[in-house]
Design an enzyme around this catalytic site. Structure first.
Site, PDB file in Angstrom:
ATOM      1  CD  GLU A   8       4.101   1.143   7.225  1.00  0.00           C
ATOM      2  OE1 GLU A   8       4.689   1.471   8.281  1.00  0.00           O
ATOM      3  OE2 GLU A   8       3.809   1.979   6.361  1.00  0.00           O
ATOM      4  CG  ASP A  42      -0.246   0.100   2.558  1.00  0.00           C
ATOM      5  OD1 ASP A  42       0.825  -0.529   2.712  1.00  0.00           O
ATOM      6  OD2 ASP A  42      -0.740   0.803   3.453  1.00  0.00           O
TER       7      ASP A  42
HETATM    8  N1  BES Z   1       8.596   3.177   5.561  1.00  0.00           N
HETATM    9  C1  BES Z   1       8.013   4.150   6.415  1.00  0.00           C
HETATM   10  C2  BES Z   1       8.779   4.365   7.698  1.00  0.00           C
HETATM   11  C3  BES Z   1      10.206   4.816   7.578  1.00  0.00           C
HETATM   12  C4  BES Z   1      10.682   5.510   6.491  1.00  0.00           C
HETATM   13  C5  BES Z   1      11.061   4.530   8.624  1.00  0.00           C
HETATM   14  C6  BES Z   1      12.006   5.903   6.420  1.00  0.00           C
HETATM   15  C7  BES Z   1      12.377   4.937   8.566  1.00  0.00           C
HETATM   16  C8  BES Z   1      12.856   5.614   7.454  1.00  0.00           C
HETATM   17  C9  BES Z   1       6.589   3.712   6.714  1.00  0.00           C
HETATM   18  O1  BES Z   1       5.892   3.343   5.558  1.00  0.00           O
HETATM   19  C10 BES Z   1       5.828   4.866   7.306  1.00  0.00           C
HETATM   20  O2  BES Z   1       5.583   5.808   6.612  1.00  0.00           O
HETATM   21  N2  BES Z   1       5.456   4.774   8.597  1.00  0.00           N
HETATM   22  C11 BES Z   1       4.606   5.755   9.200  1.00  0.00           C
HETATM   23  C12 BES Z   1       3.887   5.184  10.382  1.00  0.00           C
HETATM   24  C13 BES Z   1       2.556   4.550  10.036  1.00  0.00           C
HETATM   25  C14 BES Z   1       1.858   4.092  11.293  1.00  0.00           C
HETATM   26  C15 BES Z   1       1.673   5.444   9.227  1.00  0.00           C
HETATM   27  C16 BES Z   1       5.418   6.921   9.706  1.00  0.00           C
HETATM   28  O3  BES Z   1       6.599   6.778  10.076  1.00  0.00           O
HETATM   29  O4  BES Z   1       4.846   8.022   9.712  1.00  0.00           O
HETATM   30 MN    MN Z   2       7.022   2.116   4.372  1.00  0.00          MN
HETATM   31 MN    MN Z   3       5.199   5.226   4.557  1.00  0.00          MN
END
Ligand code: BES
Ligand code: MN
Ligand code: MN
Length: 461
Positions: free
Chosen positions: A158, A88
């Site tokens: 995710e 996604d």
């Molecule tokens: N892949 C990201 C997280 C990420 C990116 C971690 C770059 C470290 C370096 C993930 O898809 C993401 O966007 N996570 C969200 C949290 C989620 C609960 C919506 C975030 O970090 O905002």
């Molecule tokens: Mn991600």
């Molecule tokens: Mn993300």
């Protein structure tokens, strides 16, 4: 293994074409209008795993979007690597800021990516990075070099909190039995400075509403005499940080693990240029918690940020009005050993307490997630380090990231497995932003490095 490199070289155009097919599907999990596309993305991932040589491929239903599961067991006595990723993506808006359309991938050169980068929503986060693992499986299969058993668990929620992945993991502990989890959903410092992510922040996300009068009022007739919910909300939010940008919610820092001087010293050794950082963002100065460096503020310290704030008149021209209500979305990034439920509760209690009696306040919790730290002295980290050293010609640096992948801490709790965060994106790849992209160098480097992880992980076990 040069046969692997040859295979990648011979098939590199097709590897990009196949990723393009996946990138053309707008699998936006946050928006139910795209439900069909999210489902379609799951099918494309499943098909690609089949053609890559996975033996068992399943699209496992959940109460939400399905989990794509696949495995290839070469020999039960060998170690098993469980790959996690997500199909996604974030919504692409604001659309007008994209140079080319978010779901029509194209290759363009950038300063950071002189060999070209793929521009599309999800190019880096996470379709491009997840798909490297599918192609790496193909490479290992085709060259007869699959060194460990492999399982895939690719989810479609995710970006909206992974609620149903937790549900799936609870019901499939046996099926997901493995020795390590390998994830490419983070970044590295630069294309010539490989790094491995050793920590993620947790998250507490809330929405707040401040209500004043029962209807919008004439700001001349009533202005000055009743509480304006927007003014009040702003005052309340402003009070959540003091002059040193320290968060003022009582007990907020109670469980925060302070790093030792030695750890901070080690952290300061990682290459970082404040000048480049400011320049890349067109900033004349940085801003943050007193007493901490920019890399520390963005990784080992908790934060509180307003993600959106609205209410009142937002149309063209001027309308003289005291709005009836105001709302904001607020996120708090957490570090070990803060607990998202506890922080949400502390926020709620405090926010209700500081509200003046002239307004009503509601706090609605959204998703949360636990922070995560991984060791640098276990077989998984060593295998990743050796793999990157072999493919980049440089030992990777361990770096704690500020982002969140809430499910990683849950994997540890529910499966007893550590996750190795071997990501190949760059901070400048604009994930979640307009013009997200992923370097071709990074895509191919990932496909080349993953089989090396398998090789070294087998040797280490
Ligand atoms: N892949 C990201 C997280 C990420 C990116 C971690 C770059 C470290 C370096 C993930 O898809 C993401 O966007 N996570 C969200 C949290 C989620 C609960 C919506 C975030 O970090 O905002
Ligand atoms: Mn991600
Ligand atoms: Mn993300």
């Amino acid at each position: 293994m040069s046969s692997q490199k040859d295979y990648i070289q011979k098939n590199k155009e097709r590897f990009v074409e196949e990723l393009f097919t996946l990138l053309r599907i707008p699998s936006i999990s946050a928006d139910s209008a795209y439900k069909g596309d999210v489902m379609k993305a799951a099918e494309v991932v499943a098909e690609s795993l089949k053609s890559a040589g996975a033996e068992k491929v399943e699209i496992c239903p959940t109460p939400g979007y399905p989990i794509v599961y696949a495995e290839k067991i070469v020999d039960p006595s060998l170690p098993t690597v469980l790959i996690y990723g997500h199909y996604d993506v974030q919504p692409p808006d604001p659309l007008e800021l994209w140079t080319t359309k978010p779901f029509e991938p194209v290759i363009r050169k950038t300063d950071k990516h002189p060999d070209g980068a793929i521009f599309a929503r999800g190019a880096c986060d996470d379709k491009g990075q997840m798909f490297m693992h599918v192609k790496a499986l193909e490479v290992m299969n085709a060259t007869n070099t699959l060194a460990c058993n492999v399982k895939f668990m690719i989810e479609g929620e995710e970006e909206v909190g992974s609620e149903n992945l937790a549900w799936f993991v609870d019901r499939n502990v046996e099926k997901l039995n493995a020795d390590v989890i390998l994830i490419s959903d983070t970044g590295m410092l630069a294309n010539d400075v490989p790094s491995i992510t050793t920590g993620l922040r947790g998250l507490s996300y809330v929405e707040v509403k401040v209500t004043g009068p029962n209807r919008d009022l004439h700001s001349g007739l009533y202005g000055g005499a009743v509480a304006n919910p927007i003014n009040v909300l702003n005052k309340m939010i402003a009070s959540l940080q003091d002059d040193n940008n320290h968060i003022t919610i009582p007990h907020f820092y109670e469980d925060v693990q302070e790093l030792s001087e030695a750890e901070r010293e080690a952290m300061s050794k990682a290459p970082f240029s404040l000048e480049n950082y400011k320049q890349a963002l067109d900033l004349s100065d940085v801003y943050g918690e007193l007493g901490y460096s920019t890399p520390e503020r963005a990784s080992i310290r908790p934060t509180l940020d307003v993600n959106g704030i609205w209410g009142g008149y937002m149309g063209e021209g001027a309308k003289t009005v005291i709005p009836s209500w105001a709302k904001a979305k607020i996120s708090m990034r957490l570090v070990p050993h803060q607990d998202p439920d506890k922080i949400t509760k502390l926020f709620q209690e405090h926010f209700e307490k500081i509200a003046p009696s002239a307004v009503k306040v509601e706090v609605t919790p959204h998703h949360g997630g636990l922070p995560y730290v991984s060791p640098t002295d276990d077989p998984g980290y060593r295998a990743a380090s050796k793999a990157m050293e072999e493919s980049f010609g440089k030992t990777p640096v361990p770096v704690r990231s500020g982002g969140s992948i809430p499910i990683v801490a849950l994997f540890e709790q529910k499966l007893g497995l550590k996750s190795i965060l071997m990501g190949f994106g760059l901070d400048s790849d604009a994930i979640h932003s307009p013009n997200e992209h992923y370097g071709l160098f990074n895509y191919y480097k990932g496909i080349e490095t993953i089989p090396l992880f398998f090789k070294h992980f087998r040797e280490n076990n």
